[in-house]
Design an enzyme around this catalytic site. Structure first.
Site, mmCIF file in Angstrom:
data_model
loop_
_atom_site.group_PDB
_atom_site.id
_atom_site.type_symbol
_atom_site.label_atom_id
_atom_site.label_comp_id
_atom_site.label_asym_id
_atom_site.label_seq_id
_atom_site.Cartn_x
_atom_site.Cartn_y
_atom_site.Cartn_z
ATOM 1 N N SER A 7 0.454 -0.885 -0.293
ATOM 2 C CA SER A 7 0.102 -0.092 0.024
ATOM 3 C C SER A 7 0.828 1.059 -0.180
ATOM 4 O O SER A 7 2.100 1.281 0.259
ATOM 5 C CB SER A 7 -0.377 -0.678 1.133
ATOM 6 O OG SER A 7 -1.136 0.951 1.597
ATOM 7 N N HIS A 8 0.828 2.368 -0.531
ATOM 8 C CA HIS A 8 0.624 3.704 -0.443
ATOM 9 C C HIS A 8 1.069 4.003 1.066
ATOM 10 O O HIS A 8 2.363 4.944 1.051
ATOM 11 C CB HIS A 8 0.418 4.638 -1.452
ATOM 12 C CG HIS A 8 0.418 4.924 -3.005
ATOM 13 N ND1 HIS A 8 -0.014 3.295 -2.854
ATOM 14 C CD2 HIS A 8 1.204 5.540 -3.462
ATOM 15 C CE1 HIS A 8 -0.152 4.360 -4.521
ATOM 16 N NE2 HIS A 8 0.518 5.375 -4.426
ATOM 17 N N SER A 9 0.732 3.249 1.614
ATOM 18 C CA SER A 9 0.324 3.695 3.516
ATOM 19 C C SER A 9 0.816 2.277 4.049
ATOM 20 O O SER A 9 0.084 1.608 3.712
ATOM 21 C CB SER A 9 -0.765 4.691 3.568
ATOM 22 O OG SER A 9 -0.885 4.067 4.754
#
Lengths: 206, 130
Positions: free
Chosen positions: B8-10
């Site tokens: 995930s980007h996060s």
């Protein structure tokens, strides 16, 4: 003394840094407002990690690509990362490149971007600047032009490519969520790709 | 046992999905979160993902789940860079939360890679409101 290839990549890093806000603003219009910030972060890391005195062009491009991969953060990380790494494979072990070599490097970079991004020309991406630039470049070289003259013509086509991206809708990347609303805005990727070619040209002209 | 990598980007999203999935498959320890950048900022990092896939592989393969955009491109890049290492790794085309939960349950009962992908991709059709 730093090597020519280090100086050239450092010049690209400078231009990306200078255009950080501009690229991010373009991306704010049709994307997630991070292109300039991401690219600047990546090239800042490249400047730190790239050996200053190694003249091997292939090795420098490979290192640049690997660094961009793990520091840019957005899709431009793997896209530019692949472009630099694949161009680096063509230049492996070389400390000087000919006009033909540069054409082969550009070709490899474009093929890498296409494979990674599964994109074609006309989808409002960096390919809309890079492909016409490459086509003009090879035409000029085939006609006997030297690297700088051919690259000058290629940069002109790359700028036209940016203008073209204003007229079409995005079908790839974050901008594709906007569909018709992406028309009228220039593509940040086509812009950073053109800046890269222009910086190489400026560097070679000295 | 098949391993799972969450991209995930996060970092928080990746860790959060891992926690959620472990509630359902608490005996399973094959989930690796590869979220965010090394410096903690939002983004994806193909090298981080590549290392997570290596760690997750215990010989039976790895299934990767990505969020949006570069979540998938970086995962594909990571897989290409592992070419030649003999790791059987595939990206599941599934919603990341539901997909990982189903995959964790399947992996914990010893399902093979293809079955895990098949089952997790079925979550694409899950209706949330009947």
């Amino acid at each position: 003394m730093s090597s020519r290839i280090y100086d050239c990549i450092a010049a690209i890093a400078d231009v990306i840094e200078e255009n950080k806000d501009f690229l991010t603003d373009l991306d704010r219009e049709i994307g997630d407002a991070d292109h300039g910030v991401n690219m600047a972060r990546g090239f800042h890391a490249v400047r730190e990690k790239l050996p200053k005195d190694d003249p091997d062009i292939g090795a420098a491009l490979k290192k640049t690509g690997m660094t961009l991969l793990s520091t840019v953060g957005g899709a431009s990380g793997p896209l530019y990362g692949t472009a630099y790494m694949d161009a680096g494979k063509v230049a492996a072990g070389k400390t000087e490149i000919t006009a033909e070599d540069f054409g082969e490097m550009l070709k490899a970079a474009i093929a890498g971007i296409q494979k990674r991004g599964k994109a074609e020309r006309g989808e409002k991406t960096m390919l809309d600047s890079l492909i016409p630039a490459y086509e003009t470049y090879t035409e000029k070289v085939a006609g006997g032009a030297d690297l700088v003259t051919a690259l000058e013509a290629a940069c002109e086509e790359a700028r036209k490519g940016i203008e073209f991206t204003k007229t079409i809708r995005a079908t790839k990347g974050r901008a594709s969520y906007l569909a018709e609303r992406s028309i009228g805005h220039q593509d940040p990727g086509a812009t950073s790709a053109t800046l890269t070619l222009e910086t190489i040209l400026k560097f070679l002209k000295g | 046992m098949v391993g799972i990598v969450i991209v995930s980007h996060s970092a928080k999203i990746a860790e959060g999905i891992k926690d959620l999935a472990l509630q359902m498959a608490h005996d399973y320890d094959g989930i690796y979160a590869a979220g965010g950048m090394e410096d903690g900022s939002i983004g994806t990092d193909a090298v981080r993902i590549m290392n997570a896939i290596r760690e997750a592989d215990k010989g039976d393969g790895v299934v990767v789940f990505g969020d949006l955009g570069s979540g998938i491109i970086s995962a594909e890049m990571a897989i290409d860079m592992l070419d030649g290492e003999g790791i059987n790794v595939k990206i599941a085309d599934a919603p990341i939360v539901e997909g990982v939960i189903v995959a964790a349950v399947e992996a914990s009962i010893g399902s093979d890679l293809n079955r895990i992908i098949e089952e997790s991709e079925k979550t694409r059709d899950f209706r949330k409101i009947q």
